[in-house]
Design a protein around this motif. Structure first.
Motif, PDB file in Angstrom:
ATOM      1  N   VAL A 117      46.773  26.488  46.598  1.00 37.98           N
ATOM      2  CA  VAL A 117      45.990  27.530  45.513  1.00 37.98           C
ATOM      3  C   VAL A 117      45.613  27.236  44.456  1.00 37.98           C
ATOM      4  CG1 VAL A 117      45.984  29.955  44.728  1.00 37.98           C
ATOM      5  CG2 VAL A 117      46.740  29.306  47.183  1.00 37.98           C
ATOM      6  N   ALA A 118      46.624  26.547  43.717  1.00 38.79           N
ATOM      7  CA  ALA A 118      46.506  26.086  42.208  1.00 38.79           C
ATOM      8  C   ALA A 118      45.444  25.265  42.183  1.00 38.79           C
ATOM      9  CB  ALA A 118      47.914  25.721  41.730  1.00 38.79           C
ATOM     10  N   GLY A 119      45.629  24.263  43.021  1.00 38.05           N
ATOM     11  CA  GLY A 119      44.619  23.114  43.289  1.00 38.05           C
ATOM     12  C   GLY A 119      43.151  23.578  43.159  1.00 38.05           C
ATOM     13  N   LEU A 120      43.013  24.654  44.237  1.00 35.35           N
ATOM     14  CA  LEU A 120      41.683  25.143  44.185  1.00 35.35           C
ATOM     15  C   LEU A 120      41.125  25.899  43.049  1.00 35.35           C
ATOM     16  CD1 LEU A 120      42.126  26.692  48.097  1.00 35.35           C
ATOM     17  CD2 LEU A 120      40.700  24.785  47.339  1.00 35.35           C
ATOM     18  N   LEU A 121      42.251  26.562  42.352  1.00 34.83           N
ATOM     19  CA  LEU A 121      41.718  27.230  41.099  1.00 34.83           C
ATOM     20  C   LEU A 121      41.319  26.172  40.093  1.00 34.83           C
ATOM     21  CD1 LEU A 121      44.513  30.138  41.180  1.00 34.83           C
ATOM     22  CD2 LEU A 121      41.896  30.458  41.573  1.00 34.83           C
ATOM     23  N   ILE A 122      42.074  25.148  40.198  1.00 33.78           N
ATOM     24  CA  ILE A 122      41.684  24.279  39.120  1.00 33.78           C
ATOM     25  C   ILE A 122      40.254  23.642  39.525  1.00 33.78           C
ATOM     26  CG2 ILE A 122      42.300  21.828  38.204  1.00 33.78           C
ATOM     27  CD1 ILE A 122      45.201  22.860  38.493  1.00 33.78           C
ATOM     28  N   ALA A 123      40.328  23.204  40.805  1.00 35.98           N
ATOM     29  CA  ALA A 123      38.738  22.614  41.072  1.00 35.98           C
ATOM     30  C   ALA A 123      37.624  23.631  40.653  1.00 35.98           C
ATOM     31  CB  ALA A 123      38.854  22.343  42.569  1.00 35.98           C
ATOM     32  N   THR A 163      47.282  18.472  42.231  1.00 37.67           N
ATOM     33  CA  THR A 163      46.282  17.779  41.870  1.00 37.67           C
ATOM     34  C   THR A 163      45.413  17.015  42.788  1.00 37.67           C
ATOM     35  OG1 THR A 163      47.960  15.837  41.725  1.00 37.67           O
ATOM     36  CG2 THR A 163      47.621  17.196  39.662  1.00 37.67           C
ATOM     37  N   LEU A 164      45.991  16.691  44.047  1.00 37.22           N
ATOM     38  CA  LEU A 164      45.275  15.985  44.828  1.00 37.22           C
ATOM     39  C   LEU A 164      44.444  16.737  45.733  1.00 37.22           C
ATOM     40  CD1 LEU A 164      47.931  13.657  46.936  1.00 37.22           C
ATOM     41  CD2 LEU A 164      45.863  12.966  45.510  1.00 37.22           C
ATOM     42  N   THR A 165      44.629  18.205  45.938  1.00 39.46           N
ATOM     43  CA  THR A 165      43.889  19.187  46.239  1.00 39.46           C
ATOM     44  C   THR A 165      42.637  19.564  45.175  1.00 39.46           C
ATOM     45  OG1 THR A 165      45.559  20.560  47.398  1.00 39.46           O
ATOM     46  CG2 THR A 165      43.646  21.840  46.856  1.00 39.46           C
ATOM     47  N   GLY A 166      43.002  19.487  43.968  1.00 45.11           N
ATOM     48  CA  GLY A 166      41.975  19.674  42.926  1.00 45.11           C
ATOM     49  C   GLY A 166      40.991  18.740  43.035  1.00 45.11           C
ATOM     50  N   VAL A 167      41.477  17.489  43.023  1.00 47.07           N
ATOM     51  CA  VAL A 167      40.784  16.318  42.944  1.00 47.07           C
ATOM     52  C   VAL A 167      39.829  16.191  44.352  1.00 47.07           C
ATOM     53  CG1 VAL A 167      40.687  13.773  43.105  1.00 47.07           C
ATOM     54  CG2 VAL A 167      41.893  14.866  41.577  1.00 47.07           C
ATOM     55  N   ILE A 168      40.388  16.296  45.435  1.00 49.86           N
ATOM     56  CA  ILE A 168      39.618  16.024  46.871  1.00 49.86           C
ATOM     57  C   ILE A 168      38.573  17.391  46.933  1.00 49.86           C
ATOM     58  CG2 ILE A 168      39.833  16.055  49.257  1.00 49.86           C
ATOM     59  CD1 ILE A 168      42.579  14.759  48.656  1.00 49.86           C
ATOM     60  N   VAL A 169      39.095  18.575  46.800  1.00 52.89           N
ATOM     61  CA  VAL A 169      38.065  19.637  46.722  1.00 52.89           C
ATOM     62  C   VAL A 169      37.052  19.606  45.630  1.00 52.89           C
ATOM     63  CG1 VAL A 169      38.037  22.084  46.643  1.00 52.89           C
ATOM     64  CG2 VAL A 169      39.667  21.018  48.021  1.00 52.89           C
ATOM     65  N   GLY A 170      37.364  19.259  44.535  1.00 49.45           N
ATOM     66  CA  GLY A 170      36.402  18.984  43.248  1.00 49.45           C
ATOM     67  C   GLY A 170      35.427  18.195  43.709  1.00 49.45           C
ATOM     68  N   ALA A 171      35.675  16.903  44.343  1.00 49.01           N
ATOM     69  CA  ALA A 171      34.721  15.825  44.752  1.00 49.01           C
ATOM     70  C   ALA A 171      33.728  16.441  45.429  1.00 49.01           C
ATOM     71  CB  ALA A 171      35.475  14.776  45.239  1.00 49.01           C
ATOM     72  N   PHE A 172      33.746  17.354  46.162  1.00 50.39           N
ATOM     73  CA  PHE A 172      32.649  17.981  47.061  1.00 50.39           C
ATOM     74  C   PHE A 172      32.115  19.282  46.314  1.00 50.39           C
ATOM     75  CE2 PHE A 172      35.127  15.546  49.914  1.00 50.39           C
ATOM     76  CZ  PHE A 172      34.279  14.750  50.452  1.00 50.39           C
ATOM     77  N   ALA A 173      32.364  19.473  45.125  1.00 48.04           N
ATOM     78  CA  ALA A 173      31.682  20.779  44.424  1.00 48.04           C
ATOM     79  C   ALA A 173      30.365  21.032  44.629  1.00 48.04           C
ATOM     80  CB  ALA A 173      32.220  20.603  42.865  1.00 48.04           C
ATOM     81  N   ASN A 174      29.597  19.826  44.602  1.00 49.62           N
ATOM     82  CA  ASN A 174      28.143  20.064  44.561  1.00 49.62           C
ATOM     83  C   ASN A 174      27.680  20.504  46.279  1.00 49.62           C
ATOM     84  OD1 ASN A 174      27.112  19.849  42.371  1.00 49.62           O
ATOM     85  ND2 ASN A 174      26.430  17.607  42.243  1.00 49.62           N
ATOM     86  N   GLU A 175      28.491  19.806  47.100  1.00 49.68           N
ATOM     87  CA  GLU A 175      28.223  20.297  48.439  1.00 49.68           C
ATOM     88  C   GLU A 175      28.477  21.825  48.810  1.00 49.68           C
ATOM     89  OE1 GLU A 175      26.565  19.005  51.935  1.00 49.68           O
ATOM     90  OE2 GLU A 175      26.778  18.106  49.920  1.00 49.68           O
ATOM     91  N   PHE A 176      29.872  22.102  48.197  1.00 50.23           N
ATOM     92  CA  PHE A 176      29.779  23.765  48.325  1.00 50.23           C
ATOM     93  C   PHE A 176      28.705  24.454  47.753  1.00 50.23           C
ATOM     94  CE2 PHE A 176      34.366  22.260  47.835  1.00 50.23           C
ATOM     95  CZ  PHE A 176      34.753  22.460  49.354  1.00 50.23           C
ATOM     96  N   HIS A 177      28.235  23.964  46.403  1.00 55.02           N
ATOM     97  CA  HIS A 177      26.973  24.584  45.730  1.00 55.02           C
ATOM     98  C   HIS A 177      25.968  24.362  46.805  1.00 55.02           C
ATOM     99  CE1 HIS A 177      24.307  24.135  42.216  1.00 55.02           C
ATOM    100  NE2 HIS A 177      24.064  25.126  42.748  1.00 55.02           N
ATOM    101  N   ASN A 178      25.567  23.358  47.285  1.00 57.37           N
ATOM    102  CA  ASN A 178      24.490  23.192  48.095  1.00 57.37           C
ATOM    103  C   ASN A 178      24.598  24.170  49.305  1.00 57.37           C
ATOM    104  OD1 ASN A 178      22.337  21.762  49.602  1.00 57.37           O
ATOM    105  ND2 ASN A 178      24.039  21.155  51.022  1.00 57.37           N
TER     106      ASN A 178
END
Length: 201
Positions: free
Chosen positions: A23-29, A101-116
């Protein structure tokens, strides 16, 4: 004493700890996506080196939001993949590799896809993505639509959207922009897609 505590209890505590880190990783992302989105939308110019193409892409997106869904997967996500790789390298160098940190990085990498996905119709996303949006686990179209209303200067977080409400409640972006005006003497870029309100005498 610890021998009296059942293995199931330890397992439950471990599962809780891992869940909290996720959850913390998702909030950070979500927050980092908001910061990057805010910077891209509010500062820099179309002719600036390096960031100029990103600024131009922002202006085009604000004119025609659904245009992004016609771009290829790599066109949409290559910038965030690169930024996430930099974050991963920094975390590895600092010895901060963990579930959060791994959750934040992996999920954050796909930020534009969620946006899409937030610009697509349920029929275009399919039942799985739509279910995640409906449950509030990833940014939903109605939540992201708040960003495209009025001045396009709010609700920048575009992974889960969880950080939007608290940041808007404390006027985070306005206060940050005020600090930049005071200390860096820089004002936010005027978005050409936003109509100026008439000033009455």
């Amino acid at each position: 004493m610890t021998d009296l505590i059942s293995p199931d209890y330890h397992l439950a505590l471990y599962a809780l700890w891992v869940s909290l880190q996720v959850v913390a990783g998702l909030l950070i992302a979500d927050f980092v996506s908001g910061v990057l989105h805010w910077m891209q939308d509010r500062y820099g110019g179309p002719k600036w080196p390096i960031v100029g193409p990103l600024v131009r892409a922002t202006i085009r997106h604000h004119k025609k939001p659904r245009r992004m869904i016609t771009r290829s997967f790599m066109q949409r996500n290559a910038p965030t993949f690169f930024i996430s790789a930099l974050f991963l390298a920094a975390f590895a160098a600092l010895g901060w590799i963990n579930v959060m940190t791994l959750t934040g990085v992996i999920v954050g990498a796909f930020a534009n896809e969620f946006h899409n996905w937030s610009h697509r119709k349920p029929s275009e996303n399919g039942p799985v993505i739509t279910w995640f949006q409906d449950k509030g686990l990833i940014i939903a179209p109605l939540e992201h639509a708040r960003h495209h209303r009025d001045g396009k200067n709010s609700h920048f977080c575009a992974v889960t959207g969880w950080m939007n409400a608290p940041l808007e409640r404390v006027r985070f972006w306005r206060r940050l922009e005020a600090l930049i005006r005071v200390f860096a003497k820089e004002r936010p870029r005027r978005d050409p897609t936003v109509r100026r309100r008439p000033v009455f005498a």
